[in-house]
Motif scaffolding. Structure first.
Motif, PDB file in Angstrom:
ATOM      1  N   ALA A  37       0.833  -1.211   0.000  1.00  0.00           N
ATOM      2  CA  ALA A  37       0.000   0.000   0.000  1.00  0.00           C
ATOM      3  C   ALA A  37       0.861   1.252   0.000  1.00  0.00           C
ATOM      4  O   ALA A  37       1.838   1.354   0.732  1.00  0.00           O
ATOM      5  N   GLN A  38       0.487   2.187  -0.858  1.00  0.00           N
ATOM      6  CA  GLN A  38       1.168   3.473  -0.936  1.00  0.00           C
ATOM      7  C   GLN A  38       0.342   4.498  -0.165  1.00  0.00           C
ATOM      8  O   GLN A  38      -0.852   4.625  -0.385  1.00  0.00           O
ATOM      9  N   GLY A  39       0.973   5.200   0.732  1.00  0.00           N
ATOM     10  CA  GLY A  39       0.257   6.221   1.499  1.00  0.00           C
ATOM     11  C   GLY A  39      -0.285   5.657   2.789  1.00  0.00           C
ATOM     12  O   GLY A  39      -0.110   4.478   3.111  1.00  0.00           O
ATOM     13  N   PRO A  40      -0.970   6.508   3.545  1.00  0.00           N
ATOM     14  CA  PRO A  40      -1.478   6.075   4.853  1.00  0.00           C
ATOM     15  C   PRO A  40      -2.625   5.075   4.720  1.00  0.00           C
ATOM     16  O   PRO A  40      -3.458   5.169   3.826  1.00  0.00           O
ATOM     17  N   ALA A  41      -2.641   4.131   5.636  1.00  0.00           N
ATOM     18  CA  ALA A  41      -3.719   3.142   5.706  1.00  0.00           C
ATOM     19  C   ALA A  41      -4.573   3.499   6.916  1.00  0.00           C
ATOM     20  O   ALA A  41      -4.054   3.714   8.008  1.00  0.00           O
ATOM     21  N   THR A  42      -5.890   3.578   6.712  1.00  0.00           N
ATOM     22  CA  THR A  42      -6.779   3.982   7.800  1.00  0.00           C
ATOM     23  C   THR A  42      -7.892   2.953   7.992  1.00  0.00           C
ATOM     24  O   THR A  42      -8.446   2.440   7.016  1.00  0.00           O
ATOM     25  N   PRO A  43      -8.213   2.643   9.249  1.00  0.00           N
ATOM     26  CA  PRO A  43      -9.332   1.725   9.514  1.00  0.00           C
ATOM     27  C   PRO A  43     -10.656   2.470   9.392  1.00  0.00           C
ATOM     28  O   PRO A  43     -10.810   3.574   9.912  1.00  0.00           O
ATOM     29  N   GLU A  44     -11.583   1.871   8.671  1.00  0.00           N
ATOM     30  CA  GLU A  44     -12.899   2.475   8.450  1.00  0.00           C
ATOM     31  C   GLU A  44     -13.979   1.417   8.582  1.00  0.00           C
ATOM     32  O   GLU A  44     -13.714   0.229   8.573  1.00  0.00           O
ATOM     33  N   LEU A  45     -15.209   1.876   8.624  1.00  0.00           N
ATOM     34  CA  LEU A  45     -16.397   1.029   8.637  1.00  0.00           C
ATOM     35  C   LEU A  45     -16.299  -0.120   9.639  1.00  0.00           C
ATOM     36  O   LEU A  45     -16.284  -1.290   9.259  1.00  0.00           O
ATOM     37  N   PRO A  46     -16.234   0.186  10.923  1.00  0.00           N
ATOM     38  CA  PRO A  46     -16.188  -0.893  11.911  1.00  0.00           C
ATOM     39  C   PRO A  46     -17.507  -1.664  11.912  1.00  0.00           C
ATOM     40  O   PRO A  46     -18.584  -1.071  11.947  1.00  0.00           O
ATOM     41  N   LEU A  47     -17.406  -2.969  11.818  1.00  0.00           N
ATOM     42  CA  LEU A  47     -18.598  -3.811  11.815  1.00  0.00           C
ATOM     43  C   LEU A  47     -18.463  -4.878  12.903  1.00  0.00           C
ATOM     44  O   LEU A  47     -17.445  -5.586  12.950  1.00  0.00           O
ATOM     45  N   PRO A  48     -19.468  -4.997  13.768  1.00  0.00           N
ATOM     46  CA  PRO A  48     -19.421  -6.070  14.752  1.00  0.00           C
ATOM     47  C   PRO A  48     -19.587  -7.414  14.047  1.00  0.00           C
ATOM     48  O   PRO A  48     -20.393  -7.542  13.119  1.00  0.00           O
ATOM     49  N   VAL A  49     -18.814  -8.396  14.459  1.00  0.00           N
ATOM     50  CA  VAL A  49     -18.872  -9.733  13.860  1.00  0.00           C
ATOM     51  C   VAL A  49     -19.570 -10.655  14.852  1.00  0.00           C
ATOM     52  O   VAL A  49     -19.095 -10.874  15.960  1.00  0.00           O
ATOM     53  N   HIS A  50     -20.711 -11.176  14.421  1.00  0.00           N
ATOM     54  CA  HIS A  50     -21.479 -12.116  15.230  1.00  0.00           C
ATOM     55  C   HIS A  50     -21.397 -13.493  14.575  1.00  0.00           C
ATOM     56  O   HIS A  50     -21.278 -13.601  13.363  1.00  0.00           O
ATOM     57  N   VAL A  51     -21.496 -14.520  15.381  1.00  0.00           N
ATOM     58  CA  VAL A  51     -21.483 -15.899  14.879  1.00  0.00           C
ATOM     59  C   VAL A  51     -22.835 -16.530  15.188  1.00  0.00           C
ATOM     60  O   VAL A  51     -23.346 -16.396  16.304  1.00  0.00           O
ATOM     61  N   LEU A  52     -23.400 -17.197  14.191  1.00  0.00           N
ATOM     62  CA  LEU A  52     -24.639 -17.947  14.387  1.00  0.00           C
ATOM     63  C   LEU A  52     -24.264 -19.297  14.981  1.00  0.00           C
ATOM     64  O   LEU A  52     -23.683 -20.145  14.308  1.00  0.00           O
ATOM     65  N   ASP A  53     -24.551 -19.471  16.269  1.00  0.00           N
ATOM     66  CA  ASP A  53     -24.212 -20.725  16.937  1.00  0.00           C
ATOM     67  C   ASP A  53     -25.241 -21.811  16.685  1.00  0.00           C
ATOM     68  O   ASP A  53     -24.902 -22.960  16.461  1.00  0.00           O
ATOM     69  N   ARG A  54     -26.510 -21.416  16.750  1.00  0.00           N
ATOM     70  CA  ARG A  54     -27.578 -22.404  16.581  1.00  0.00           C
ATOM     71  C   ARG A  54     -28.893 -21.653  16.413  1.00  0.00           C
ATOM     72  O   ARG A  54     -28.959 -20.446  16.582  1.00  0.00           O
ATOM     73  N   VAL A  55     -29.919 -22.396  16.090  1.00  0.00           N
ATOM     74  CA  VAL A  55     -31.274 -21.859  16.031  1.00  0.00           C
ATOM     75  C   VAL A  55     -32.068 -22.583  17.104  1.00  0.00           C
ATOM     76  O   VAL A  55     -32.075 -23.814  17.160  1.00  0.00           O
ATOM     77  N   THR A  56     -32.708 -21.831  17.978  1.00  0.00           N
ATOM     78  CA  THR A  56     -33.453 -22.439  19.089  1.00  0.00           C
ATOM     79  C   THR A  56     -34.665 -23.191  18.549  1.00  0.00           C
ATOM     80  O   THR A  56     -35.087 -22.960  17.404  1.00  0.00           O
ATOM     81  N   PRO A  57     -35.253 -24.083  19.354  1.00  0.00           N
ATOM     82  CA  PRO A  57     -36.455 -24.786  18.906  1.00  0.00           C
ATOM     83  C   PRO A  57     -37.587 -23.834  18.519  1.00  0.00           C
ATOM     84  O   PRO A  57     -38.442 -24.179  17.714  1.00  0.00           O
TER      85      PRO A  57
END
Length: 196
Positions: A37-57
Motif C-alpha cells: 500500500a502506498q500512502g497512509p492506511a486507515t481503519p474504516e467502517l467498523p462492523l461487529p462480527v457475530h457468529v450464528l451458533d444455533r437456532v433455538t427450537p
C-alpha cells in the motif's frame, strides 16, 4: 438511505491503529496488498462480527459477538481488513487479512446504501456453511454487541457464498434462516462412554 454504522469500542479501534503503525505487525500479517500500500492506511467502517451458533427450537437464531472488523482503506479502496477480539483484558488486535470478502463487503455495503429503510450493518458468520453475510439490522439504535437477527432483518450473503445461495442478493431472515438451518449439519452426538 445512509447506513447507521455503529461506533466500535474505542480500545478496539486503538488496537488496530497501533497494529497499523507497527511495521512488525504489518509485515507479519503476510497481506501483500497491505504491504504494498502506498500512502497512509486507515481503519474504516467498523462492523461487529457475530457468529450464528444455533437456532433455538422456537426458531430464534442464537448469536454471539466475536469481534469487530475494520476495513483498511488506502487511497480510494479497501486493501485489507483488521479483526479485533475480546480478551480478559479488553479489546485487542487479532490479525490483518485480505481476500474476496473485502471487496464483497464493500459491494454489499454500497448496495445497502440504496435501500430505502435505514439499517445498522453487522456481519454474521455461519461457520457450518463457511458463510459470511452482511446483516442489516432494522433497529438502528440497538447495541451492536447484542441481539439476534429479527425476522424482518436482511441478510446479504457475501461472495464466495455456498453453492445454491446467491451472493449479494438480500434475503429476509425469515426466508433465509430455514435454508441455512436445513443445510447446516448438526454436530454429531458423542458416543456412549466417551467424554462429552
Amino acid at each position: 438511505m445512509p447506513l447507521h454504522v455503529p461506533p466500535a469500542p474505542a480500545p478496539a479501534l486503538r488496537s488496530v491503529l497501533t497494529a497499523l503503525s507497527s511495521p512488525t505487525a504489518v509485515r507479519e500479517a503476510r497481506t501483500p496488498a497491505l504491504l504494498a500500500a502506498q500512502g497512509p492506511a486507515t481503519p474504516e467502517l467498523p462492523l461487529p462480527v457475530h457468529v450464528l451458533d444455533r437456532v433455538t427450537p422456537e426458531g430464534v437464531p442464537a448469536t454471539r459477538l466475536t469481534g469487530w472488523r475494520f476495513l483498511i482503506r488506502c487511497g480510494d479502496r479497501a486493501v485489507a481488513a483488521a479483526e479485533t477480539r475480546l480478551t480478559p483484558d479488553g479489546w485487542a488486535f487479532s490479525h490483518f487479512f485480505e481476500g474476496p470478502y473485502i471487496a464483497s463487503t464493500e459491494r454489499a455495503l454500497r448496495q445497502a446504501e440504496s435501500v430505502a429503510q435505514p439499517y445498522q450493518p453487522r456481519l454474521l458468520s455461519v461457520p457450518g456453511l463457511y458463510m459470511l453475510t452482511l446483516w442489516l439490522h432494522g433497529d438502528c439504535a440497538a447495541d451492536a454487541a447484542t441481539g439476534h437477527p429479527a425476522a424482518t432483518d436482511l441478510l446479504v450473503p457475501l461472495a464466495p457464498a455456498p453453492p445454491g445461495i446467491a451472493a449479494h442478493r438480500p434475503h429476509r431472515v425469515a426466508d433465509l434462516l430455514p435454508v441455512l438451518t436445513h443445510r447446516t449439519i448438526p454436530p454429531t452426538p458423542p458416543l456412549l462412554g466417551s467424554p462429552a
